[in-house]
Design a protein around this motif. Structure first.
Motif, mmCIF file in Angstrom:
data_model
loop_
_atom_site.group_PDB
_atom_site.id
_atom_site.type_symbol
_atom_site.label_atom_id
_atom_site.label_comp_id
_atom_site.label_asym_id
_atom_site.label_seq_id
_atom_site.Cartn_x
_atom_site.Cartn_y
_atom_site.Cartn_z
ATOM 1 N N PRO A 636 -7.191 9.536 0.353
ATOM 2 C CA PRO A 636 -6.405 10.643 -0.190
ATOM 3 C C PRO A 636 -4.919 10.473 0.112
ATOM 4 C CG PRO A 636 -8.372 11.472 0.885
ATOM 5 C CD PRO A 636 -8.297 10.004 1.206
ATOM 6 N N GLY A 637 -4.097 10.720 -0.903
ATOM 7 C CA GLY A 637 -2.658 10.639 -0.733
ATOM 8 C C GLY A 637 -2.064 9.281 -1.034
ATOM 9 N N ILE A 638 -2.912 8.282 -1.311
ATOM 10 C CA ILE A 638 -2.415 6.942 -1.608
ATOM 11 C C ILE A 638 -3.013 6.481 -2.935
ATOM 12 C CG2 ILE A 638 -2.240 4.534 -0.874
ATOM 13 C CD1 ILE A 638 -2.501 5.385 1.967
ATOM 14 N N ASP A 639 -2.160 5.991 -3.825
ATOM 15 C CA ASP A 639 -2.615 5.341 -5.052
ATOM 16 C C ASP A 639 -2.579 3.834 -4.823
ATOM 17 O OD1 ASP A 639 -2.787 7.823 -6.219
ATOM 18 O OD2 ASP A 639 -0.852 7.675 -7.231
ATOM 19 N N PHE A 640 -3.664 3.141 -5.159
ATOM 20 C CA PHE A 640 -3.780 1.715 -4.886
ATOM 21 C C PHE A 640 -3.634 0.896 -6.166
ATOM 22 C CE2 PHE A 640 -6.266 3.686 -1.418
ATOM 23 C CZ PHE A 640 -5.572 3.166 -0.329
ATOM 24 N N PHE A 641 -2.886 -0.197 -6.060
ATOM 25 C CA PHE A 641 -2.674 -1.112 -7.179
ATOM 26 C C PHE A 641 -2.690 -2.548 -6.654
ATOM 27 C CE2 PHE A 641 -0.320 2.804 -7.897
ATOM 28 C CZ PHE A 641 -0.732 3.197 -9.159
ATOM 29 N N GLN A 642 -2.825 -3.504 -7.584
ATOM 30 C CA GLN A 642 -2.645 -4.914 -7.263
ATOM 31 C C GLN A 642 -3.540 -5.364 -6.102
ATOM 32 O OE1 GLN A 642 -0.626 -7.121 -8.916
ATOM 33 N NE2 GLN A 642 -0.048 -5.547 -10.390
ATOM 34 N N VAL A 643 -4.829 -5.134 -6.227
ATOM 35 C CA VAL A 643 -5.782 -5.461 -5.165
ATOM 36 C C VAL A 643 -6.195 -6.928 -5.303
ATOM 37 C CG1 VAL A 643 -7.856 -4.715 -3.975
ATOM 38 C CG2 VAL A 643 -6.611 -3.098 -5.423
ATOM 39 N N LYS A 644 -6.007 -7.722 -4.240
ATOM 40 C CA LYS A 644 -6.276 -9.154 -4.294
ATOM 41 C C LYS A 644 -7.100 -9.611 -3.081
ATOM 42 C CE LYS A 644 -3.960 -9.919 -8.067
ATOM 43 N NZ LYS A 644 -4.615 -10.415 -9.309
ATOM 44 N N PHE A 645 -8.218 -10.334 -3.365
ATOM 45 C CA PHE A 645 -9.007 -10.935 -2.295
ATOM 46 C C PHE A 645 -8.215 -12.037 -1.592
ATOM 47 C CE2 PHE A 645 -12.792 -9.541 -4.841
ATOM 48 C CZ PHE A 645 -13.460 -8.856 -3.833
ATOM 49 N N PRO A 647 -8.206 -15.796 0.294
ATOM 50 C CA PRO A 647 -8.912 -17.006 -0.155
ATOM 51 C C PRO A 647 -10.353 -17.090 0.319
ATOM 52 C CG PRO A 647 -6.687 -17.563 0.537
ATOM 53 C CD PRO A 647 -6.893 -16.116 0.878
ATOM 54 N N ASP A 648 -10.677 -16.488 1.486
ATOM 55 C CA ASP A 648 -12.055 -16.523 1.995
ATOM 56 C C ASP A 648 -12.825 -15.233 1.725
ATOM 57 O OD1 ASP A 648 -10.839 -14.771 3.738
ATOM 58 O OD2 ASP A 648 -11.135 -15.999 5.534
ATOM 59 N N ASP A 649 -12.243 -14.319 0.968
ATOM 60 C CA ASP A 649 -12.876 -13.038 0.625
ATOM 61 C C ASP A 649 -13.128 -12.142 1.832
ATOM 62 O OD1 ASP A 649 -12.845 -13.671 -2.014
ATOM 63 O OD2 ASP A 649 -14.995 -13.521 -2.353
ATOM 64 N N GLN A 650 -12.452 -12.374 2.953
ATOM 65 C CA GLN A 650 -12.658 -11.552 4.144
ATOM 66 C C GLN A 650 -11.618 -10.441 4.272
ATOM 67 O OE1 GLN A 650 -15.502 -12.013 6.118
ATOM 68 N NE2 GLN A 650 -15.858 -13.292 4.298
ATOM 69 N N TRP A 651 -10.587 -10.473 3.438
ATOM 70 C CA TRP A 651 -9.539 -9.466 3.442
ATOM 71 C C TRP A 651 -9.158 -9.148 2.000
ATOM 72 C CZ3 TRP A 651 -6.644 -7.652 7.870
ATOM 73 C CH2 TRP A 651 -7.050 -8.223 9.081
ATOM 74 N N ILE A 652 -8.447 -8.058 1.847
ATOM 75 C CA ILE A 652 -7.754 -7.789 0.590
ATOM 76 C C ILE A 652 -6.309 -7.432 0.912
ATOM 77 C CG2 ILE A 652 -9.751 -7.043 -0.782
ATOM 78 C CD1 ILE A 652 -8.830 -4.130 -0.282
ATOM 79 N N ALA A 653 -5.421 -7.796 0.015
ATOM 80 C CA ALA A 653 -4.039 -7.309 0.049
ATOM 81 C C ALA A 653 -3.897 -6.323 -1.090
ATOM 82 C CB ALA A 653 -3.058 -8.460 -0.109
ATOM 83 N N VAL A 654 -3.180 -5.229 -0.878
ATOM 84 C CA VAL A 654 -3.099 -4.164 -1.872
ATOM 85 C C VAL A 654 -1.752 -3.464 -1.760
ATOM 86 C CG1 VAL A 654 -4.230 -2.536 -0.300
ATOM 87 C CG2 VAL A 654 -4.254 -2.080 -2.763
ATOM 88 N N GLU A 655 -1.241 -3.008 -2.899
ATOM 89 C CA GLU A 655 -0.045 -2.168 -2.903
ATOM 90 C C GLU A 655 -0.478 -0.707 -2.820
ATOM 91 O OE1 GLU A 655 3.551 -0.684 -5.881
ATOM 92 O OE2 GLU A 655 1.855 -1.847 -6.634
ATOM 93 N N GLY A 656 0.048 0.006 -1.833
ATOM 94 C CA GLY A 656 -0.218 1.434 -1.703
ATOM 95 C C GLY A 656 1.014 2.239 -2.025
ATOM 96 N N VAL A 657 0.895 3.208 -2.914
ATOM 97 C CA VAL A 657 2.009 4.075 -3.294
ATOM 98 C C VAL A 657 1.703 5.472 -2.782
ATOM 99 C CG1 VAL A 657 3.358 5.012 -5.202
ATOM 100 C CG2 VAL A 657 2.480 2.665 -5.325
ATOM 101 N N HIS A 658 2.624 6.034 -1.988
ATOM 102 C CA HIS A 658 2.361 7.318 -1.333
ATOM 103 C C HIS A 658 3.675 8.044 -1.096
ATOM 104 C CE1 HIS A 658 3.729 5.479 2.479
ATOM 105 N NE2 HIS A 658 3.069 4.419 2.061
ATOM 106 N N PRO A 659 3.637 9.352 -0.806
ATOM 107 C CA PRO A 659 4.879 10.087 -0.546
ATOM 108 C C PRO A 659 5.661 9.463 0.597
ATOM 109 C CG PRO A 659 3.048 11.598 -0.859
ATOM 110 C CD PRO A 659 2.450 10.230 -0.777
ATOM 111 N N ASP A 660 6.977 9.453 0.459
ATOM 112 C CA ASP A 660 7.855 8.884 1.474
ATOM 113 C C ASP A 660 7.921 9.851 2.653
ATOM 114 O OD1 ASP A 660 9.821 7.780 3.018
ATOM 115 O OD2 ASP A 660 11.202 7.411 1.362
ATOM 116 N N GLU A 661 7.331 9.422 3.774
ATOM 117 C CA GLU A 661 7.286 10.308 4.941
ATOM 118 C C GLU A 661 8.662 10.540 5.549
ATOM 119 O OE1 GLU A 661 4.564 8.412 7.544
ATOM 120 O OE2 GLU A 661 2.818 8.770 6.265
#
Length: 790
Positions: A636-645, A647-661
């Motif tokens: 909740p509170g975060i929109d996720f984009f650009q989700v990438k595995f 190389p070994d599929d053990q992690w993902i990198a993702v862009e999170g867009v959320h209100p500027d605290e």
């Protein structure tokens, strides 16, 4: 003895039959081969139906082996592009369904002593007279040589109310075109844009990269026969979007100097002073006491992303900025009302796909609630197409009219429309320009002269030879696609197979590669006109150069993702946003998921599942064998984009867009951040285990990509004021951050940069020996359109 015609004139165009050149206002246009021959044939018999069979007979000998339908459709598409015409709303070439084509504009043949005039009475909708009996609504004179026998064409019956409206629009456009003179105010092969006119009409200011090393500065020029240009700013960072004070003593502009902000400089020259710490699109109030501007987000989000823009005013003498329109989630591109009591601003959709909620809103200076104008609905009912890549951009609100740039059909031109006192469009919009380039930033002076920027643009995929595991670039960028508009690239892990989206014009089944849609201002991005283009997914073999479309048909295909082994490609297709997969080696695409608003992000290493986003603001995982779709990532509170595995599929990198605290709650400002999320049995771990890459307070980080060994994250960021390629080193096993983000390659050139693309069509990719990047090219000059008579 009769003299053969040497020139054929129509609208702003002139065809030289001796040299074989097509010119627009004296400027030579690129039109050769079959498109030129088609135009020549159409002009020989204006008003007459030219059948496809006759075109085939005239253009291709009987023993020629050619795909006639495709070749003719492509020639017509290129011809329409050169003329700035469209199949849906033709001004020159009308398509006759299943028959052929007809030239419908006024034509003048020059050079014959025996010419005479006939009256075929053709309108863009095919309405005309027959045997002198009026059955249409308009009369167009066509002057032809005596030996050219042009028959009168037969009529269709009176049209419905919608046709009357469109005919009225066309008649107004034709009159304007026939009584105007085009004057080129600046010259050069670089980029000159953002025109602003002084109140007394004697000066023009603009942004230009002349005399610079890639960046743009503010210039001022006298509007006269011998007007000379003077450079007002001399910085090595961009300065753009100038505007005159009402008393013509100062110019406000946006600069990226010292972190960016709104600056003031005397018209007579001198040191520029900083007025605000951030902001863009400054506009003086009619009395000169205030400057309105918007702030927040990045050049790449314009403000199309939720919370990416907030509206402010500041006293032109200096002081604390005051936010307006705090009841709006996003606001940008302000224009003052004539009385100085309101601002018209652009407000983006409430969610990424709800374009029926985007509009121009009226914001009051006294703090009253903002009101929606419903102008986008009005424009849509008049035939304009709207979307994240089709945003009409306001330039001016003067007396009872607004002036704006917008896409209509496959052209982007200057328009104006009558408005009420509360900013609502009250009548048909009028097209002011009709060129083939991107005609933007229109401004009318008190004499009715129109000033605008005429820009040429392209989008392509470029490659940086590199050692991605070491973040070492080994050469300069090289263009690896060949058309005018190739976007949204995705590359295989080995770097041999490239998938991308190619855009073509629509022409009743025929296609021809085109450029893309409206630009808000010089340093705000340009984007793709989906309503006016056919989008196809292509795969290119970078070793052999062989390229092929994954699927045929008119249904849009976009945002492809190629599997890491280069054998499969997945893409979104159709306006509802359904998901398809297809083998790269050939074969029929297969729909794997229906519904709406799907966006594919990545393949797993074994090609067994896909990650994608849906309209519910969650990331989903789709098992390709079972067809099971389940939620994958949500907070909740975060929109996720650009989700990438990884190389070994053990992690993902993702862009999170959320209100500027760190921002004040009233600012409504959002920020983006790159997050690294470990996977446990293929499922994201709890948020307290996520790793966040340090972000810049006023920047925008996007498009995370793993290096081949998984020890680097590449991403794009404007933390240095420009959208550039950055990276972050990671510990091998834990992925803990090692050091801070660092630049890998800078793109500070105004003519060619990532910032010239909308973030929605901008992608990058990392392979074992290269980094691929989408770049937008932009060049052009300032023009003035003068009315020679009424």
């Amino acid at each position: 003895m009769p003299i053969s015609p040497e020139l054929v004139r129509f609208g702003l165009f002139e065809l030289d039959l001796n040299s074989g050149e097509l010119r627009r206002n004296g400027r030579k246009l690129k039109l050769q081969g079959q498109p030129f021959r088609v135009l020549n044939l159409l002009l020989q018999e204006p008003g007459q139906a030219l059948t496809r069979d006759k075109l085939k007979e005239s253009l291709w000998p009987a023993d020629t082996f050619v795909d006639f339908d495709h070749s003719l459709n492509a020639a017509i598409a290129k011809l329409r592009q050169a003329l700035g015409d469209s199949a849906e709303n033709p001004r020159f070439i009308e398509t006759l369904a299943r028959r052929g084509y007809r030239f419908i504009a006024p034509v003048e043949f020059v050079g014959s002593s025996n010419g005479y005039t006939v009256q075929p009475d053709i309108t863009p909708n095919g309405v005309h007279r027959e045997n002198g009996a009026e059955r249409g609504f308009a009369t167009i004179a066509v002057t032809v040589p005596a030996k050219k026998r042009i028959g009168l064409v037969v009529a269709i019956s009176a049209a419905a109310v919608l046709v009357l409206i469109m005919l009225f629009l066309w008649k107004r456009q034709t009159k304007q075109t026939a009584n105007t003179e085009m004057v080129k105010l600046t010259d050069g092969t670089g980029l000159t844009a953002d025109p602003a006119i002084s109140a007394d009409g004697k000066l023009i200011a603009y942004a230009s990269d002349r005399g610079s090393l890639g960046n743009v500065n503010i210039w001022i020029q006298e509007l006269g026969p011998a007007g000379s240009a003077v450079q007002l700013t001399h910085d090595d960072v961009d300065a753009d979007d100038p505007t005159f004070s009402p008393d013509d003593t100062k110019i406000a502009f946006r600069s990226k100097k010292d972190g960016g902000g709104i600056y003031l400089v005397p018209v007579i020259g001198g040191e520029a002073s900083r007025l605000t710490q951030s902001g863009r699109s400054p506009r003086f109030s009619p009395d000169g006491h205030w400057i309105a501007y918007w702030s927040g987000g990045s050049d790449a989000v314009v403000p199309t992303v939720k919370g990416a823009g907030a509206l402010y005013i500041v006293a032109s003498a200096g002081g604390e900025p005051k936010r307006l329109g705090s009841d709006l989630s996003t606001a940008g591109n302000p224009v003052w009302s004539p009385d100085g009591k309101h601002l018209l601003v652009y407000v983006s959709p409430k969610t990424g796909y709800a374009w029926d909620t985007a509009d121009w809103w009226l914001v009051a200076l006294d703090g009253s609630p903002s009101t929606r104008t419903d102008n986008f609905s009005t424009l849509k009912s008049q035939g304009f197409s709207l979307g994240f890549d089709r945003i009409p951009r306001l330039s001016q609100w003067s007396n009872d009219f607004i002036t704006f740039a917008a896409g209509f059909g496959d052209a982007v031109n200057a328009w104006r429309a009558p408005v009420s006192a509360v900013g609502r469009i009250s009548g048909p919009a009028e097209r002011l320009t009709s060129g083939t380039t991107l005609e933007i930033s229109p401004t009318l002076n008190a004499n009715g002269e129109l000033f605008f920027a005429s820009l040429n643009r392209n989008a392509a995929v470029w490659s940086l030879t590199a050692d991605p595991d070491q973040a070492k670039v080994l050469g300069e960028p090289k263009k690896i696609t060949e058309g005018v508009t190739e976007i949204l690239p995705s590359i295989s892990a080995e770097g041999r197979k490239l998938a991308f989206t190619a855009a073509y014009t629509r022409d009743h089944g025929g296609i021809g590669r085109v450029g893309f849609g409206p630009v808000a201002s010089l340093r705000e991005p340009i984007a793709l006109p989906q309503e006016a283009a056919q989008l196809q997914t292509h795969v290119r073999d970078l070793d052999t150069g062989k390229e092929a479309a994954v699927a045929s048909g008119a249904v849009p295909q976009w945002h492809p993702q190629i599997s890491r082994d280069g054998t499969m490609v997945a893409y979104t297709s159709g306006k509802p946003g359904q998901l398809y997969v297809a083998p790269v080696s050939g074969g029929s695409p297969r729909m794997i998921l229906g519904g709406a608003n799907k966006m594919i992000w990545d393949w797993s290493l074994d090609n067994s599942r896909l990650l994608f986003s849906s309209g519910d603001d969650q990331v989903h995982s789709l098992d390709l064998k079972s067809g099971r779709d389940k939620p994958f990532l949500n907070k909740p509170g975060i929109d996720f984009f650009q989700v990438k595995f990884s190389p070994d599929d053990q992690w993902i990198a993702v862009e999170g867009v959320h209100p500027d605290e760190g921002a004040h709650p009233d600012e409504g400002r959002w920020q983006s951040q790159i997050l690294l999320v470990p996977l446990e049995n293929g499922t994201p771990a709890r948020p307290d285990r996520w790793i966040a890459i340090d972000h810049h307070p006023n920047g925008w980080d996007d498009k995370p990509r793993w290096s081949p060994n998984g020890n680097l994250i590449y991403f794009i960021s404007d933390r240095d004021g420009y959208l550039c390629l950055w990276a972050q080193r990671l510990a091998n096993r834990t992925k803990e951050l090692v050091g801070t983000p660092f630049p890998v390659y800078h793109f500070h050139n105004a003519r060619l940069s990532m910032a010239n693309l909308d973030t929605g069509i901008l992608e990058i990719g990392v392979a074992k020996d290269k980094v691929i990047i989408g770049l937008g090219g932009l060049t052009g000059n300032i023009w003035c359109m003068k009315r020679s008579s009424e």
